[in-house]
Design a protein around this motif. Structure first.
Motif, PDB file in Angstrom:
ATOM      1  N   ARG A  78      12.509   2.616 -30.952  1.00  0.00           N
ATOM      2  CA  ARG A  78      13.912   2.262 -31.311  1.00  0.00           C
ATOM      3  C   ARG A  78      14.644   3.486 -31.607  1.00  0.00           C
ATOM      4  N   GLY A  79      14.140   4.733 -31.834  1.00  0.00           N
ATOM      5  CA  GLY A  79      14.910   6.056 -32.282  1.00  0.00           C
ATOM      6  C   GLY A  79      14.815   6.800 -31.164  1.00  0.00           C
ATOM      7  N   GLY A 133      22.699  -0.636 -28.824  1.00  0.00           N
ATOM      8  CA  GLY A 133      22.045   0.357 -29.306  1.00  0.00           C
ATOM      9  C   GLY A 133      22.250   1.588 -28.716  1.00  0.00           C
ATOM     10  N   ALA A 134      22.993   1.593 -27.456  1.00  0.00           N
ATOM     11  CA  ALA A 134      22.788   2.757 -26.521  1.00  0.00           C
ATOM     12  C   ALA A 134      23.735   3.904 -27.402  1.00  0.00           C
ATOM     13  N   ASP A 135      23.499   5.049 -27.224  1.00  0.00           N
ATOM     14  CA  ASP A 135      24.072   6.106 -27.899  1.00  0.00           C
ATOM     15  C   ASP A 135      25.269   6.868 -27.382  1.00  0.00           C
ATOM     16  N   ASP A 136      25.478   6.537 -26.031  1.00  0.00           N
ATOM     17  CA  ASP A 136      26.678   6.975 -25.162  1.00  0.00           C
ATOM     18  C   ASP A 136      26.560   6.360 -23.805  1.00  0.00           C
ATOM     19  N   GLY A 138      11.479   8.554 -41.071  1.00  0.00           N
ATOM     20  CA  GLY A 138      10.927   7.254 -40.282  1.00  0.00           C
ATOM     21  C   GLY A 138      12.055   6.276 -39.691  1.00  0.00           C
ATOM     22  N   HIS A 139      13.479   6.507 -39.817  1.00  0.00           N
ATOM     23  CA  HIS A 139      14.326   5.703 -39.260  1.00  0.00           C
ATOM     24  C   HIS A 139      14.078   4.282 -39.793  1.00  0.00           C
ATOM     25  N   LYS A 140      13.853   3.895 -41.121  1.00  0.00           N
ATOM     26  CA  LYS A 140      13.560   2.486 -41.596  1.00  0.00           C
ATOM     27  C   LYS A 140      14.696   2.194 -42.786  1.00  0.00           C
ATOM     28  N   LEU A 141      15.039   0.933 -42.802  1.00  0.00           N
ATOM     29  CA  LEU A 141      15.974   0.574 -43.900  1.00  0.00           C
ATOM     30  C   LEU A 141      15.036  -0.548 -44.541  1.00  0.00           C
ATOM     31  N   GLU A 188      22.860   1.518 -35.030  1.00  0.00           N
ATOM     32  CA  GLU A 188      23.163   0.872 -36.551  1.00  0.00           C
ATOM     33  C   GLU A 188      22.486   1.857 -37.638  1.00  0.00           C
ATOM     34  N   PHE A 189      21.508   2.695 -37.338  1.00  0.00           N
ATOM     35  CA  PHE A 189      20.900   3.580 -38.532  1.00  0.00           C
ATOM     36  C   PHE A 189      21.583   4.872 -38.501  1.00  0.00           C
ATOM     37  N   LYS A 190      22.236   5.193 -37.554  1.00  0.00           N
ATOM     38  CA  LYS A 190      23.258   6.553 -37.649  1.00  0.00           C
ATOM     39  C   LYS A 190      24.204   5.894 -38.286  1.00  0.00           C
ATOM     40  N   LEU A 191      24.810   4.892 -37.987  1.00  0.00           N
ATOM     41  CA  LEU A 191      26.074   4.317 -38.976  1.00  0.00           C
ATOM     42  C   LEU A 191      25.699   4.462 -40.566  1.00  0.00           C
TER      43      LEU A 191
END
Length: 227
Positions: A76-77, A99-102, A145-148, A161-164
């Motif tokens: 996912r990262g 979740g696409a970045d661009d 770890g890109h974890k919430l 969503e993680f970047k936001l």
């Protein structure tokens, strides 16, 4: 320093070879797939640093490939740039929501695509150098770890969503406009697509559960995170 590895998923052989030539000339390693199933197999076997993904490909289409990548804990990262001949707004919005970045619409300049690849990889590298874990009142964000984690339970997020969320927690109490968020999260301006920020904020709030109100709407301006 090893070269970043870019997976290109495109079923038009002429476009595939053009992209591979230009991306390799820009200093990246390139691997190629011409259908969705092969692309997923290659990602699982040897995860790339970024995927350039055409939507209209044989087998499972680009939307489903992106959805599958963002569903997997190990994938996912990985940043995704969607590439397509479609130009309709709904396709752009759906791609970004997955979740696409661009999102790049054909015809396009290979130089423009390479600039976007560099911007996204630069952003990912910057994220990796920040503090590893942030904690506050029941929330925990593991940047590496890109974890919430919400009240002790891990909550999966897409890469976007993680970047936001990361942008919010790193700027507590500061009002961020939609244009600023577009620039910082997606690494450049999406002309006319500021409302995609609202869509992602709604999704993020749902995942924050009882802490949703910590992302505050500042009417007519943007959003503020209550740290």
């Amino acid at each position: 320093m090893p070269k970043a590895r870019i997976l290109i998923v495109e079923d038009d052989s002429d476009i595939l070879h053009l992209l591979a030539y230009n991306i390799e000339a820009a200093g990246f390693d390139v691997v190629k797939a011409m259908d969705g199933n092969t692309a997923l197999e290659m990602v699982r076997r040897h995860p790339p640093d970024l995927v350039v993904l055409d939507l209209m490909i044989p087998g499972i289409d680009g939307f489903e490939v992106c959805k599958e990548l963002k569903r997997g804990a190990e994938t996912r990262g990985i940043p995704v740039i969607m590439l397509t001949a479609r130009g309709e707004e709904v396709d752009r919005i759906v791609g970004l929501e997955l979740g696409a970045d661009d999102y790049v619409v054909k015809p396009f300049s290979p130089r423009e695509l390479i600039l976007r690849i560099r911007a996204i990889l630069r952003r990912s590298a910057t994220d990796a150098t920040e503090e590893r874990i942030w904690r506050s009142e029941g929330l925990s964000v593991d940047f590496e770890g890109h974890k919430l984690t919400v009240d002790g339970a891990e909550t999966p997020l897409t890469a976007t969503e993680f970047k936001l969320l990361a942008e919010f927690v790193r700027t507590p109490g500061k009002v961020l406009t939609r244009d600023q968020l577009l620039d910082r999260v997606w690494a450049y301006q999406f002309e006319g697509y500021a409302r995609t920020v609202d869509t992602h904020v709604r999704r993020l709030r749902r995942k924050l559960g009882p802490h949703a109100d910590r992302v505050e709407t500042v009417r007519g301006v943007g959003y503020r995170f209550r740290g």
